[in-house]
Write a protein that holds these residues in place. Structure first.
Motif, PDB file in Angstrom:
ATOM      1  N   ILE A 239      -5.750   8.363  -4.334  1.00 47.77           N
ATOM      2  CA  ILE A 239      -6.528   8.319  -3.089  1.00 47.77           C
ATOM      3  C   ILE A 239      -5.633   8.345  -1.845  1.00 47.77           C
ATOM      4  O   ILE A 239      -6.112   8.150  -0.736  1.00 47.77           O
ATOM      5  CB  ILE A 239      -7.450   7.084  -3.059  1.00 47.77           C
ATOM      6  CG1 ILE A 239      -6.652   5.782  -3.054  1.00 47.77           C
ATOM      7  CG2 ILE A 239      -8.419   7.128  -4.225  1.00 47.77           C
ATOM      8  CD1 ILE A 239      -7.522   4.541  -2.941  1.00 47.77           C
ATOM      9  N   GLY A 240      -4.338   8.570  -2.050  1.00 45.66           N
ATOM     10  CA  GLY A 240      -3.452   8.790  -0.906  1.00 45.66           C
ATOM     11  C   GLY A 240      -2.929   7.535  -0.232  1.00 45.66           C
ATOM     12  O   GLY A 240      -2.538   7.580   0.940  1.00 45.66           O
ATOM     13  N   ILE A 241      -2.898   6.407  -0.955  1.00 47.90           N
ATOM     14  CA  ILE A 241      -2.319   5.180  -0.407  1.00 47.90           C
ATOM     15  C   ILE A 241      -0.964   4.969  -1.064  1.00 47.90           C
ATOM     16  O   ILE A 241      -0.867   4.856  -2.295  1.00 47.90           O
ATOM     17  CB  ILE A 241      -3.239   3.968  -0.648  1.00 47.90           C
ATOM     18  CG1 ILE A 241      -4.561   4.169   0.095  1.00 47.90           C
ATOM     19  CG2 ILE A 241      -2.560   2.674  -0.204  1.00 47.90           C
ATOM     20  CD1 ILE A 241      -5.575   3.057  -0.126  1.00 47.90           C
ATOM     21  N   ASN A 242       0.071   4.924  -0.266  1.00 49.78           N
ATOM     22  CA  ASN A 242       1.443   4.824  -0.751  1.00 49.78           C
ATOM     23  C   ASN A 242       1.815   3.356  -0.905  1.00 49.78           C
ATOM     24  O   ASN A 242       1.943   2.627   0.082  1.00 49.78           O
ATOM     25  CB  ASN A 242       2.385   5.520   0.239  1.00 49.78           C
ATOM     26  CG  ASN A 242       3.810   5.628  -0.285  1.00 49.78           C
ATOM     27  OD1 ASN A 242       4.137   5.088  -1.331  1.00 49.78           O
ATOM     28  ND2 ASN A 242       4.646   6.317   0.461  1.00 49.78           N
ATOM     29  N   ILE A 243       1.978   2.890  -2.136  1.00 47.55           N
ATOM     30  CA  ILE A 243       2.358   1.505  -2.399  1.00 47.55           C
ATOM     31  C   ILE A 243       3.880   1.428  -2.462  1.00 47.55           C
ATOM     32  O   ILE A 243       4.516   2.073  -3.309  1.00 47.55           O
ATOM     33  CB  ILE A 243       1.739   0.987  -3.711  1.00 47.55           C
ATOM     34  CG1 ILE A 243       0.209   1.096  -3.666  1.00 47.55           C
ATOM     35  CG2 ILE A 243       2.176  -0.453  -3.966  1.00 47.55           C
ATOM     36  CD1 ILE A 243      -0.452   0.255  -2.597  1.00 47.55           C
ATOM     37  N   LEU A 244       4.461   0.637  -1.576  1.00 51.14           N
ATOM     38  CA  LEU A 244       5.914   0.487  -1.506  1.00 51.14           C
ATOM     39  C   LEU A 244       6.360  -0.644  -2.423  1.00 51.14           C
ATOM     40  O   LEU A 244       5.905  -1.785  -2.300  1.00 51.14           O
ATOM     41  CB  LEU A 244       6.343   0.201  -0.067  1.00 51.14           C
ATOM     42  CG  LEU A 244       5.941   1.256   0.980  1.00 51.14           C
ATOM     43  CD1 LEU A 244       6.397   0.836   2.369  1.00 51.14           C
ATOM     44  CD2 LEU A 244       6.504   2.624   0.614  1.00 51.14           C
ATOM     45  N   LEU A 245       7.260  -0.317  -3.340  1.00 50.70           N
ATOM     46  CA  LEU A 245       7.756  -1.278  -4.330  1.00 50.70           C
ATOM     47  C   LEU A 245       9.234  -1.530  -4.065  1.00 50.70           C
ATOM     48  O   LEU A 245      10.097  -0.850  -4.615  1.00 50.70           O
ATOM     49  CB  LEU A 245       7.544  -0.735  -5.743  1.00 50.70           C
ATOM     50  CG  LEU A 245       6.111  -0.335  -6.098  1.00 50.70           C
ATOM     51  CD1 LEU A 245       6.068   0.421  -7.421  1.00 50.70           C
ATOM     52  CD2 LEU A 245       5.231  -1.573  -6.166  1.00 50.70           C
ATOM     53  N   ASP A 246       9.510  -2.499  -3.207  1.00 51.02           N
ATOM     54  CA  ASP A 246      10.891  -2.745  -2.767  1.00 51.02           C
ATOM     55  C   ASP A 246      11.506  -1.443  -2.253  1.00 51.02           C
ATOM     56  O   ASP A 246      12.568  -1.004  -2.686  1.00 51.02           O
ATOM     57  CB  ASP A 246      11.737  -3.329  -3.899  1.00 51.02           C
ATOM     58  CG  ASP A 246      11.562  -4.824  -4.048  1.00 51.02           C
ATOM     59  OD1 ASP A 246      10.964  -5.443  -3.151  1.00 51.02           O
ATOM     60  OD2 ASP A 246      12.028  -5.395  -5.050  1.00 51.02           O
ATOM     61  N   GLN A 247      10.801  -0.845  -1.305  1.00 52.87           N
ATOM     62  CA  GLN A 247      11.218   0.438  -0.743  1.00 52.87           C
ATOM     63  C   GLN A 247      11.218   0.361   0.776  1.00 52.87           C
ATOM     64  O   GLN A 247      10.455  -0.393   1.379  1.00 52.87           O
ATOM     65  CB  GLN A 247      10.266   1.555  -1.182  1.00 52.87           C
ATOM     66  CG  GLN A 247      10.281   1.845  -2.671  1.00 52.87           C
ATOM     67  CD  GLN A 247       9.173   2.793  -3.067  1.00 52.87           C
ATOM     68  OE1 GLN A 247       8.043   2.366  -3.318  1.00 52.87           O
ATOM     69  NE2 GLN A 247       9.476   4.087  -3.120  1.00 52.87           N
ATOM     70  N   VAL A 248      12.077   1.181   1.367  1.00 60.85           N
ATOM     71  CA  VAL A 248      12.115   1.341   2.818  1.00 60.85           C
ATOM     72  C   VAL A 248      12.027   2.829   3.120  1.00 60.85           C
ATOM     73  O   VAL A 248      12.760   3.629   2.536  1.00 60.85           O
ATOM     74  CB  VAL A 248      13.398   0.768   3.429  1.00 60.85           C
ATOM     75  CG1 VAL A 248      13.363   0.883   4.954  1.00 60.85           C
ATOM     76  CG2 VAL A 248      13.608  -0.673   3.012  1.00 60.85           C
ATOM     77  N   ILE A 249      11.109   3.196   4.014  1.00 68.69           N
ATOM     78  CA  ILE A 249      10.987   4.594   4.403  1.00 68.69           C
ATOM     79  C   ILE A 249      11.077   4.695   5.926  1.00 68.69           C
ATOM     80  O   ILE A 249      10.823   3.730   6.641  1.00 68.69           O
ATOM     81  CB  ILE A 249       9.661   5.207   3.914  1.00 68.69           C
ATOM     82  CG1 ILE A 249       8.464   4.469   4.524  1.00 68.69           C
ATOM     83  CG2 ILE A 249       9.586   5.178   2.390  1.00 68.69           C
ATOM     84  CD1 ILE A 249       7.133   5.131   4.233  1.00 68.69           C
TER      85      ILE A 249
END
Length: 378
Positions: A239-249
């Protein structure tokens, strides 16, 4: 199981059973006296079944009625424990004055019942009628052409059986009406098990969340409790929701967005390690479901920390407990350059009741400037 844990577990069970018996006994005295209820064994069985419903529902996932009943029981349990001792004292004093025992039990019991009904109606309204809280911040960093940023934030939706598809529609409608640049969802998007979320096709509604810079989230403790993180992540990706898992963007080539795994995950990175390669002269916005490491965020040059988890206690006076546990259990706190905002959440855990708190969406308007003091304007 270690003996110490076994003893603690047994103690909790004994206390819970004793309090349940106390509540049930009060209900029996009132119903028997006022309405001539006579079958105490059926009554006792019903009270016992209700008190165990949440646990039964955990194992009988195909029968959601048990978990729904158990959720409401938690609310009844808490406020019955608060109200009944006072009502017992009042009844005792009234009987001492010579008033008929039957009349005292009838009216005092009726008053408690009415108070609980009013409290449940009020709490249900607060749970399903979200408000928008607005914060305006100044962050003394500017990158490129970005001068302002509007964030729409919603945490702790707990979408599932009771926080259902109509509540999803409320979220989408209210968030999109804010016309945000970016939407952030810091954890507990679902209530443990992802199956109700997918079965009710809530994702098909939630995918209508819209912001030019995207929709991002992190895991909360309840995503871990449900044990269905791979299924949840797959649905979020769909559905286009980006789940960040110990990430930096880097978002819009303008600011960093960091998303932490929940504190439940023993393998999550420290804030220091997560941000090791980040240029602190650029704005840093972080999502961390539990507001447990505010000082670490401040020391590591985070500018804005967004959290949920606490529900502000959800049902007063539980907020007195969350206030003691967390440095910031709800609302806004600034530490040096760090702005922290903790939401009471859009949904609820357990009973669909909010007393002393309110379901909410957070709107954050950020102004980036080259220099000067950071601050907040509400």
């Amino acid at each position: 199981m270690k003996p110490r844990y076994l003893l603690n577990f047994m103690f909790i069970i004994i206390v819970y059973a004793s309090l349940t018996f106390y509540i049930g006994w009060n209900g029996w005295v009132w119903l028997h006296t006022a309405y001539d209820l006579n079958n105490k064994w059926i009554y006792g069985f019903i009270v016992g079944l209700i008190s165990c419903s949440y646990i039964i529902g955990h194992f009988l996932k195909g029968v959601p009625l048990f978990k729904i009943i158990g959720s409401y029981w938690f609310g009844l349990f808490q406020y019955a424990i608060l109200f009944l001792p006072l009502s017992n004292l009042v009844a005792f004093l009234l009987i001492l004055t010579g008033l008929p025992t039957t009349s005292v039990i009838y009216w005092v019991g009726g008053a408690v019942f009415l108070a609980l009904v009013i409290l449940f109606i009020y709490g249900t309204y607060n749970a399903y009628s979200p408000v928008v809280r607005t914060f305006s911040l100044v962050i003394p960093k500017q990158v490129g052409e970005l001068k302002e940023l509007r964030i729409a934030m919603a945490s702790d939706m707990h979408f599932g059986r009771l926080s259902g598809i109509r509540h999803v529609r409320r979220l989408v409608r209210e968030v999109n009406a804010l016309q945000p640049d970016i939407i952030l969802l810091p954890g507990d998007i679902i209530d443990d098990d992802p199956v109700p979320f997918t079965q009710k096709k809530m994702g098909n509604v939630m995918k209508d969340l819209s912001a030019p810079l995207g929709v991002f989230g992190v895991l909360g403790n309840h995503e871990y409790y449900g044990g269905g993180i791979p299924t949840f992540l797959q649905e979020m990706e769909r559905i286009g929701i980006n789940i960040l898992l110990d990430q930096v963007i880097k978002v819009g080539d303008s600011f960093y967005l960091a998303g932490r795994k929940d504190k439940t995950d023993s393998n999550r990175l420290s804030i220091e390690n997560l941000l090791v390669d980040i240029d602190p002269t650029h704005p840093i916005i972080m999502m961390d479901h539990q507001p447990a490491e505010i000082t670490q965020a401040q020391v590591n040059n985070v500018d804005l920390l967004l959290s949920g988890h606490t529900h502000r206690g959800q049902m007063a006076p539980n907020h007195l407990i969350t206030k003691r546990i967390f440095e910031n259990d709800w609302g806004y706190l600034q530490k040096s350059q760090l702005h922290t905002i903790v939401s009471s959440g859009f949904g609820f855990w357990g009973p669909p009741l909010r007393i002393g708190s309110r379901s909410e969406i957070i709107q954050i308007d950020i102004t980036f400037v080259n220099s000067g003091n950071s601050g907040i304007y509400k």
